[in-house]
Write an enzyme that holds these catalytic residues in place. Structure first.
Site, PDB file in Angstrom:
ATOM      1  N   GLU A 207       0.809  -1.219   0.000  1.00  0.00           N
ATOM      2  CA  GLU A 207       0.000   0.000   0.000  1.00  0.00           C
ATOM      3  C   GLU A 207       0.842   1.270   0.000  1.00  0.00           C
ATOM      4  O   GLU A 207       0.397   2.325  -0.463  1.00  0.00           O
ATOM      5  CB  GLU A 207      -0.962   0.002   1.192  1.00  0.00           C
ATOM      6  CG  GLU A 207      -2.059  -1.068   1.121  1.00  0.00           C
ATOM      7  CD  GLU A 207      -1.625  -2.415   1.672  1.00  0.00           C
ATOM      8  OE1 GLU A 207      -0.421  -2.604   1.943  1.00  0.00           O
ATOM      9  OE2 GLU A 207      -2.507  -3.286   1.843  1.00  0.00           O
TER      10      GLU A 207
ATOM     11  N   PHE B  55     -11.294  -7.006  14.115  1.00  0.00           N
ATOM     12  CA  PHE B  55     -10.198  -7.439  13.253  1.00  0.00           C
ATOM     13  C   PHE B  55      -9.845  -6.344  12.231  1.00  0.00           C
ATOM     14  O   PHE B  55     -10.706  -5.846  11.527  1.00  0.00           O
ATOM     15  CB  PHE B  55     -10.594  -8.723  12.518  1.00  0.00           C
ATOM     16  CG  PHE B  55      -9.544  -9.214  11.552  1.00  0.00           C
ATOM     17  CD1 PHE B  55      -8.324  -9.684  12.006  1.00  0.00           C
ATOM     18  CD2 PHE B  55      -9.775  -9.188  10.184  1.00  0.00           C
ATOM     19  CE1 PHE B  55      -7.357 -10.136  11.124  1.00  0.00           C
ATOM     20  CE2 PHE B  55      -8.811  -9.641   9.287  1.00  0.00           C
ATOM     21  CZ  PHE B  55      -7.591 -10.109   9.761  1.00  0.00           C
ATOM     22  N   GLN B  56      -8.595  -5.961  12.193  1.00  0.00           N
ATOM     23  CA  GLN B  56      -8.046  -4.948  11.284  1.00  0.00           C
ATOM     24  C   GLN B  56      -8.685  -3.574  11.491  1.00  0.00           C
ATOM     25  O   GLN B  56      -8.739  -2.764  10.571  1.00  0.00           O
ATOM     26  CB  GLN B  56      -8.154  -5.391   9.822  1.00  0.00           C
ATOM     27  CG  GLN B  56      -7.214  -6.563   9.495  1.00  0.00           C
ATOM     28  CD  GLN B  56      -7.051  -6.838   8.023  1.00  0.00           C
ATOM     29  OE1 GLN B  56      -7.919  -6.510   7.207  1.00  0.00           O
ATOM     30  NE2 GLN B  56      -5.933  -7.443   7.657  1.00  0.00           N
TER      31      GLN B  56
ATOM     32  N   LYS C  22     -17.462  -0.312   6.261  1.00  0.00           N
ATOM     33  CA  LYS C  22     -17.941  -1.345   5.344  1.00  0.00           C
ATOM     34  C   LYS C  22     -19.450  -1.249   5.139  1.00  0.00           C
ATOM     35  O   LYS C  22     -19.954  -1.406   4.012  1.00  0.00           O
ATOM     36  CB  LYS C  22     -17.571  -2.724   5.893  1.00  0.00           C
ATOM     37  CG  LYS C  22     -17.729  -3.848   4.880  1.00  0.00           C
ATOM     38  CD  LYS C  22     -17.075  -5.128   5.362  1.00  0.00           C
ATOM     39  CE  LYS C  22     -17.131  -6.217   4.294  1.00  0.00           C
ATOM     40  NZ  LYS C  22     -16.432  -7.451   4.741  1.00  0.00           N
TER      41      LYS C  22
ATOM     42  N   MET D 213      24.543   8.163   1.376  1.00  0.00           N
ATOM     43  CA  MET D 213      24.571   9.474   2.022  1.00  0.00           C
ATOM     44  C   MET D 213      24.888   9.347   3.509  1.00  0.00           C
ATOM     45  O   MET D 213      25.600  10.177   4.087  1.00  0.00           O
ATOM     46  CB  MET D 213      23.231  10.199   1.807  1.00  0.00           C
ATOM     47  CG  MET D 213      23.249  11.648   2.264  1.00  0.00           C
ATOM     48  SD  MET D 213      24.468  12.655   1.371  1.00  0.00           S
ATOM     49  CE  MET D 213      23.513  13.126  -0.092  1.00  0.00           C
TER      50      MET D 213
END
Length: 587
Positions: free
Chosen positions: A52, A114-115, A164, A491
């Site tokens: 993502e 959940f999540q 949802k 760097m």
């Protein structure tokens, strides 16, 4: 006519009406209703990413290359949190993106479902605005407002978190009823006329002025106004990293990049200036060095759309808040004429200011610097990154759209790839996000399908998001990737060399064989270890249909010069020893 639709359908209907043609995302449970509804919108191409974070960088690259709003989609929980780095990157660089995340059902919020994650709380400091949508009838208004906020004023990211059940439930959809008021949140006040006059007095009386050109020039589309100001007044133009492309590299008044790794003559010119005209830039620490000694003799004019940036880091004498293009259009008629670089079509007989002594002095500074340029170093059997970038510039005629990652290669690109046009360098400036380049280049290619796109990336940053090579293959994307492979986090190693007695702790990299790795993804690939191999490799990549990955194995302990140490004054640069033409035998 009103039509009954689910929240998920309304989401895509609104995106379609906002002229969205590409979205970058990764599905999951809480966003599945939206993904199912996407089947009804074949006009929107969904790009399946491998992480993502990549989706947000792709949306960001799409936005920077096109000037339009980029869109990324993810599910709840880890899908949403994986977006955070990309959102913060867009926020720091004023890139307009809209991120859509799924959320657990509204009745489950707060129950550690959940999540479940409070993504609006997490992203509150790194978005222009964010929303939690719990009803289908909220979706259309929120989407329209989100796009308006993302692209108006100082652009930036907006997040929409949709539960949802809001995606699954239905309501009547009425596009017109959700029209966003035509008063975007941008400063519409004009600075007092006396401030304009003070600015003109400073510009017309200055003997040693310098324009500081920032990202805001590209965002506002003020390129022609900036060029007219520079040419009419005979004022040299220094660029921020994100301002590169705002003024043609070949123009005689273009000084190049300023700041920590800016050209030495640019930093000296700023320190000696009696006037700085800052346009769409925010005086960040990589630009100014020690604020106490920054341009000590210069008066300052700051033209900026975000009032919060004015006097934040550097106190200014005159602040003109507003859209840069409008402010400059108002200023230009009062700017005195210089005879140094007038436009042929607008040459006027009278000369009101003479900046030739100042420009001649800067030319002398350039001459002193040229002898230290690594481009003077003959081929000694080593492959230097600066030579790779320079050859890439020559072979592409300076016409490629280059997307860089963050680190040494980023600075070498800024120094040695000379950009003539806007939106041809895309890089993470403010947040300095390693892993940005490869996914951002995918988004840029989607936005500019006819452009020749090159990724310039270090071996460290490449490995952070190299999973997106699979996205390139799956989406059949034609870009080229130049890995500047020095076997270090370059760097950081350079800082260890200069400031930590060369204790290279945790910076050496054990890398995979990048050529074989790219081939494992089904991509064309090659490895280059000699300077003589650079041009043939670039030519081979350009002639190949499809993506080519080139592993350039460069000198391991080369450093970016000049360098202003952290906390030092802008003129206190660490310089590359010179002249290099006398040390070329050192192999």
């Amino acid at each position: 006519m009103k039509k009954k639709m689910t929240g998920a359908e309304i989401l895509w209907e609104c995106l379609s009406r906002e002229q969205v043609t590409h979205v970058f995302g990764y599905p999951g449970g809480a966003i599945l209703p939206a993904y199912d509804a996407l089947c009804k919108y074949p006009n929107i191409r969904h790009v399946l990413v491998r992480h993502e974070q990549g989706a947000t960088h792709m949306a960001d690259g799409y936005a920077r290359a096109s000037g339009r709003v980029g869109v990324a989609v993810a599910t709840s929980g880890p899908g949403a949190t994986n977006m955070v780095t990309g959102i913060a990157t867009a926020m720091m660089d004023s890139s307009p993106i809209v991120c859509v995340t799924g959320q657990v059902g509204s009745k489950l919020i707060g129950l550690d479902a959940f999540q479940e994650i409070d993504i609006t709380g997490i992203t509150l400091p790194i978005t222009k605005h964010n929303y939690l949508v719990t009803r289908a009838d909220e979706v259309a208004g929120v989407v329209r407002e989100a796009f308006m906020i993302a692209r108006s004023g100082r652009p930036g990211p907006v997040l929409i978190d949709i539960t949802k059940d809001a995606q699954q439930s239905s309501c009547e959809f009425d596009w017109e009823a959700t029209r966003t008021p035509e008063h975007p949140p941008r400063p519409d006040r004009r600075a007092p006329s006396e401030d304009y006059q003070r600015a003109l007095d400073l510009i017309n009386s200055a003997q040693r002025p310098v324009i500081l050109a920032g990202h805001g020039i590209l965002l506002s589309g003020a390129l022609s106004q900036v060029r007219e100001l520079a040419e009419k007044a005979g004022v040299p133009v220094a660029m921020t990293l994100l301002g590169i492309g705002a003024f043609p590299a070949s123009h005689p008044l273009n000084l190049g990049m300023m700041g920590m790794h800016g050209e030495a003559w640019v930093n000296h010119a700023i320190q000696e200036a009696d006037l700085l005209i800052a346009l769409g830039m925010r005086f960040d620490d990589r630009v100014t060095g020690n604020l106490k000694t920054y341009a000590p003799n210069a008066r300052k004019i700051h033209v900026e759309i975000d009032p919060a940036e004015v006097n934040k880091n550097v106190p200014v004498d005159v602040a003109l808040i507003g859209d840069l293009r409008s402010v400059l259009s108002d200023l230009l008629p009062g700017v005195a004429i210089s005879d140094r670089y007038p436009r042929a079509e607008s040459r006027e007989p009278r000369v009101e200011v003479d900046r030739s002594p100042w420009l001649a002095h800067i030319a002398e500074l350039k001459g002193e610097v040229a002898v230290r340029d690594i481009q003077n170093l003959p081929d000694n059997g080593h492959l230097y990154a600066a030579h790779v970038i320079s050859d890439l510039w020559r072979e592409t005629g300076g016409n490629a759209l280059v997307v860089t990652d963050v680190g040494q290669h980023q600075m070498w690109e800024a120094q040695y790839y000379h950009h003539e046009d806007p939106r041809t360098l895309i890089t993470s400036g403010g947040l300095g996000t390693m892993g940005f380049a490869l996914p951002a280049a995918i988004g840029a290619k989607m936005a500019q399908p006819d452009a020749e796109v090159w990724v310039v990336v270090g071996d460290g940053g490449f490995q952070m998001t190299m999973c997106e090579l699979a996205t390139i293959v799956q989406e059949n994307i034609d870009i080229n990737v130049a890995i500047i492979n020095n076997g270090y986090l370059g760097m950081v190693r350079q800082w260890q060399e200069f400031f930590y007695d060369r204790r290279y702790h945790a910076t050496p990299l054990v890398n995979p064989d990048f050529e074989k790795l790219a081939q494992a993804f089904g991509l064309h690939a090659m490895t280059v270890t000699q300077r003589s191999g650079v041009v043939p490799a670039v030519q081979a990549a350009r002639s190949h249909r499809g993506t080519t990955v080139i592993n350039f194995c460069v000198e391991q302990e080369d450093s970016v010069f000049p360098m202003v140490p952290a906390g030092a004054s802008l003129h206190e640069m660490i310089r590359r020893p010179g002249p290099l033409v006398e040390t070329a035998s050192d192999t």
